[in-house]
Motif scaffolding. Sequence first.
Motif, PDB file in Angstrom:
ATOM      1  N   VAL A  91       0.585  -1.208   0.049  1.00 25.57           N
ATOM      2  CA  VAL A  91       0.095  -0.107  -0.312  1.00 25.57           C
ATOM      3  C   VAL A  91       0.724   1.089  -0.239  1.00 25.57           C
ATOM      4  O   VAL A  91       0.789   2.273  -0.715  1.00 25.57           O
ATOM      5  N   LEU A  92       1.881   1.088   0.522  1.00 19.99           N
ATOM      6  CA  LEU A  92       2.838   2.674   0.934  1.00 19.99           C
ATOM      7  C   LEU A  92       3.249   2.648  -0.718  1.00 19.99           C
ATOM      8  O   LEU A  92       3.708   3.833  -1.089  1.00 19.99           O
ATOM      9  N   HIS A  93       3.723   1.902  -1.111  1.00 23.64           N
ATOM     10  CA  HIS A  93       4.484   1.376  -2.348  1.00 23.64           C
ATOM     11  C   HIS A  93       3.731   1.897  -3.367  1.00 23.64           C
ATOM     12  O   HIS A  93       4.282   3.262  -4.549  1.00 23.64           O
ATOM     13  N   SER A  94       2.608   1.262  -3.172  1.00 30.91           N
ATOM     14  CA  SER A  94       1.319   2.343  -4.834  1.00 30.91           C
ATOM     15  C   SER A  94       0.653   3.615  -3.819  1.00 30.91           C
ATOM     16  O   SER A  94       0.787   4.272  -5.116  1.00 30.91           O
ATOM     17  N   GLU A  95       0.470   3.658  -2.767  1.00 29.91           N
ATOM     18  CA  GLU A  95      -0.446   4.741  -3.125  1.00 29.91           C
ATOM     19  C   GLU A  95       0.395   6.249  -2.470  1.00 29.91           C
ATOM     20  O   GLU A  95       0.385   7.312  -3.049  1.00 29.91           O
ATOM     21  N   LYS A  96       0.990   5.834  -1.245  1.00 29.36           N
ATOM     22  CA  LYS A  96       1.734   7.134  -1.095  1.00 29.36           C
ATOM     23  C   LYS A  96       3.268   7.268  -2.126  1.00 29.36           C
ATOM     24  O   LYS A  96       3.427   8.851  -2.494  1.00 29.36           O
ATOM     25  N   LEU A  97       4.349   6.339  -2.545  1.00 27.52           N
ATOM     26  CA  LEU A  97       5.114   6.694  -3.021  1.00 27.52           C
ATOM     27  C   LEU A  97       4.759   6.406  -4.302  1.00 27.52           C
ATOM     28  O   LEU A  97       5.770   7.535  -5.132  1.00 27.52           O
ATOM     29  N   GLN A  98       4.426   6.052  -4.528  1.00 29.79           N
ATOM     30  CA  GLN A  98       3.961   5.504  -6.279  1.00 29.79           C
ATOM     31  C   GLN A  98       4.604   5.821  -7.089  1.00 29.79           C
ATOM     32  O   GLN A  98       4.911   6.037  -8.222  1.00 29.79           O
ATOM     33  N   PHE A 104      10.462  -2.548  -9.962  1.00 25.45           N
ATOM     34  CA  PHE A 104      11.254  -3.398  -8.900  1.00 25.45           C
ATOM     35  C   PHE A 104      11.486  -4.593  -8.967  1.00 25.45           C
ATOM     36  O   PHE A 104      12.651  -4.962  -9.041  1.00 25.45           O
ATOM     37  N   ASN A 105      12.031  -5.049 -10.548  1.00 25.13           N
ATOM     38  CA  ASN A 105      11.696  -5.600 -11.470  1.00 25.13           C
ATOM     39  C   ASN A 105      13.775  -5.616 -11.571  1.00 25.13           C
ATOM     40  O   ASN A 105      15.052  -6.015 -11.474  1.00 25.13           O
ATOM     41  N   LEU A 106      14.439  -4.426 -11.892  1.00 24.33           N
ATOM     42  CA  LEU A 106      15.566  -3.632 -11.983  1.00 24.33           C
ATOM     43  C   LEU A 106      15.919  -3.664 -10.896  1.00 24.33           C
ATOM     44  O   LEU A 106      17.097  -3.675 -10.540  1.00 24.33           O
ATOM     45  N   LEU A 107      15.666  -3.258  -9.826  1.00 16.91           N
ATOM     46  CA  LEU A 107      15.987  -3.562  -8.180  1.00 16.91           C
ATOM     47  C   LEU A 107      16.775  -4.640  -8.002  1.00 16.91           C
ATOM     48  O   LEU A 107      17.689  -4.875  -7.381  1.00 16.91           O
ATOM     49  N   GLY A 108      15.975  -5.308  -8.647  1.00 17.60           N
ATOM     50  CA  GLY A 108      15.640  -7.264  -8.070  1.00 17.60           C
ATOM     51  C   GLY A 108      17.297  -7.832  -9.076  1.00 17.60           C
ATOM     52  O   GLY A 108      17.897  -8.744  -8.360  1.00 17.60           O
ATOM     53  N   ASP A 109      17.639  -7.443 -10.154  1.00 13.26           N
ATOM     54  CA  ASP A 109      18.751  -7.121 -11.130  1.00 13.26           C
ATOM     55  C   ASP A 109      19.359  -6.834 -10.475  1.00 13.26           C
ATOM     56  O   ASP A 109      20.650  -7.808 -10.611  1.00 13.26           O
ATOM     57  N   CYS A 110      19.940  -5.823  -9.993  1.00 12.67           N
ATOM     58  CA  CYS A 110      20.870  -5.301  -9.115  1.00 12.67           C
ATOM     59  C   CYS A 110      21.337  -5.901  -8.568  1.00 12.67           C
ATOM     60  O   CYS A 110      22.281  -6.634  -7.699  1.00 12.67           O
ATOM     61  N   LEU A 111      20.196  -6.262  -6.831  1.00 14.92           N
ATOM     62  CA  LEU A 111      20.514  -7.247  -5.750  1.00 14.92           C
ATOM     63  C   LEU A 111      20.901  -8.434  -6.535  1.00 14.92           C
ATOM     64  O   LEU A 111      22.071  -9.192  -5.562  1.00 14.92           O
ATOM     65  N   VAL A 138       8.816 -11.845  -3.236  1.00 13.24           N
ATOM     66  CA  VAL A 138       8.480 -10.254  -2.850  1.00 13.24           C
ATOM     67  C   VAL A 138       8.090  -9.279  -4.330  1.00 13.24           C
ATOM     68  O   VAL A 138       7.627  -8.050  -3.286  1.00 13.24           O
ATOM     69  N   VAL A 139       7.962  -9.462  -5.158  1.00 11.64           N
ATOM     70  CA  VAL A 139       7.645  -8.130  -6.448  1.00 11.64           C
ATOM     71  C   VAL A 139       6.566  -8.387  -6.430  1.00 11.64           C
ATOM     72  O   VAL A 139       5.853  -7.159  -6.557  1.00 11.64           O
ATOM     73  N   ALA A 140       6.417  -9.809  -6.737  1.00 10.03           N
ATOM     74  CA  ALA A 140       4.620 -10.561  -6.301  1.00 10.03           C
ATOM     75  C   ALA A 140       3.650  -9.632  -5.447  1.00 10.03           C
ATOM     76  O   ALA A 140       2.436  -8.964  -5.529  1.00 10.03           O
ATOM     77  N   SER A 141       3.703  -9.693  -4.063  1.00  9.92           N
ATOM     78  CA  SER A 141       3.525  -9.225  -3.105  1.00  9.92           C
ATOM     79  C   SER A 141       3.285  -7.780  -3.095  1.00  9.92           C
ATOM     80  O   SER A 141       2.594  -7.231  -2.008  1.00  9.92           O
ATOM     81  N   LEU A 142       4.888  -7.509  -3.501  1.00 13.74           N
ATOM     82  CA  LEU A 142       4.294  -5.847  -3.380  1.00 13.74           C
ATOM     83  C   LEU A 142       3.992  -4.754  -4.317  1.00 13.74           C
ATOM     84  O   LEU A 142       3.796  -4.146  -4.303  1.00 13.74           O
ATOM     85  N   ARG A 143       3.216  -5.900  -5.119  1.00 11.25           N
ATOM     86  CA  ARG A 143       2.720  -5.776  -6.804  1.00 11.25           C
ATOM     87  C   ARG A 143       1.271  -5.855  -5.693  1.00 11.25           C
ATOM     88  O   ARG A 143      -0.193  -5.064  -6.943  1.00 11.25           O
TER      89      ARG A 143
END
Lengths: 147, 144
Positions: A91-98, A104-111, A138-143
């Motif tokens: 909710v934070l990433h979608s509604e507040k941080l937008q 998320f996939n880009l950061l995942g690849d870098c990780l 993790v990404v699916a849950s964030l989405r």
Amino acid sequence: MVKWSDFERAAIQDIFSKIDYDVVGSAALSRCLIVYPWTQRYFGSFGNLYNAAAITSNPKVAAHGKVIMAGLEKALKNMDDIKTTYKDLSVLHSEKLQVDPDNFNLLGDCLTIVVAGQLGAAFTPEVQGAFQKFLAVVVASLRKQYH
Amino acid sequence: MTSLTAKDKDTVKAFWGKISPKAAAIGADALVRMLSVYPQTKTYFSHWKDMSPGSAPVKKHGATVMAGVADAVAKIDDLTAGLLNLSELHAFKLRVDPANFKILAHNILVVLAISFPKDFTPEVHVAMDKFLAAVALALSEKYR
């Protein structure tokens, strides 16, 4: 429900027990901001992000790297229900941080690349598979809470 | 996406100079990882008797792929023209879905991070990522 094999559970726990949290979080976020510069749009308050050297030495980037690792550790400790664990984060990433969730996939690849560099040959194809599966969950849950 | 700057090209050429002695091994390792972590890519290799790491077809193909990358480095100033034949091969004969180029590129980068931890800096990472994306674009040129 995500099914984890014994190998996957062990491999993922093992990775997190071996990596240096302070180094990995900061290095992965730095690489994300350097390799995919449009991701800088979310970090307007971070000050100097003008070049790779500035990004790598930026204390706000380092601090935020730690925040990201703390978030990943929550998932690590609740591997059997990451979706519920991450409800508020989503909710934070979608509604507040937008944040556009493709990022998320880009950061995942870098990780993945930073962890590979840290673990070396121990980051076998099978271990890579387990780690990328963990990141995918993790990404699916964030989405999940994006509407 | 974005075209390669002069700095990108210099970075790629310099890094390639360091890694080219290990190119075949890098290619083989990247292929193994691709086939293992992205099992859908195995569908392109149903004609191989053995897909396991260290197998003859995987080693040979890893070397083939990296020879193509070496060629791309040499032709970095005009990838579209330089990779025309390879593009026709991939478009008309192999018919590899171009989404897979990105997958293989990712695995090449993972292998580079493992094999060259000190040299694969963020600056080299972005140049190589851009370069492999440009190669993928040139390979897709003849598709439609």
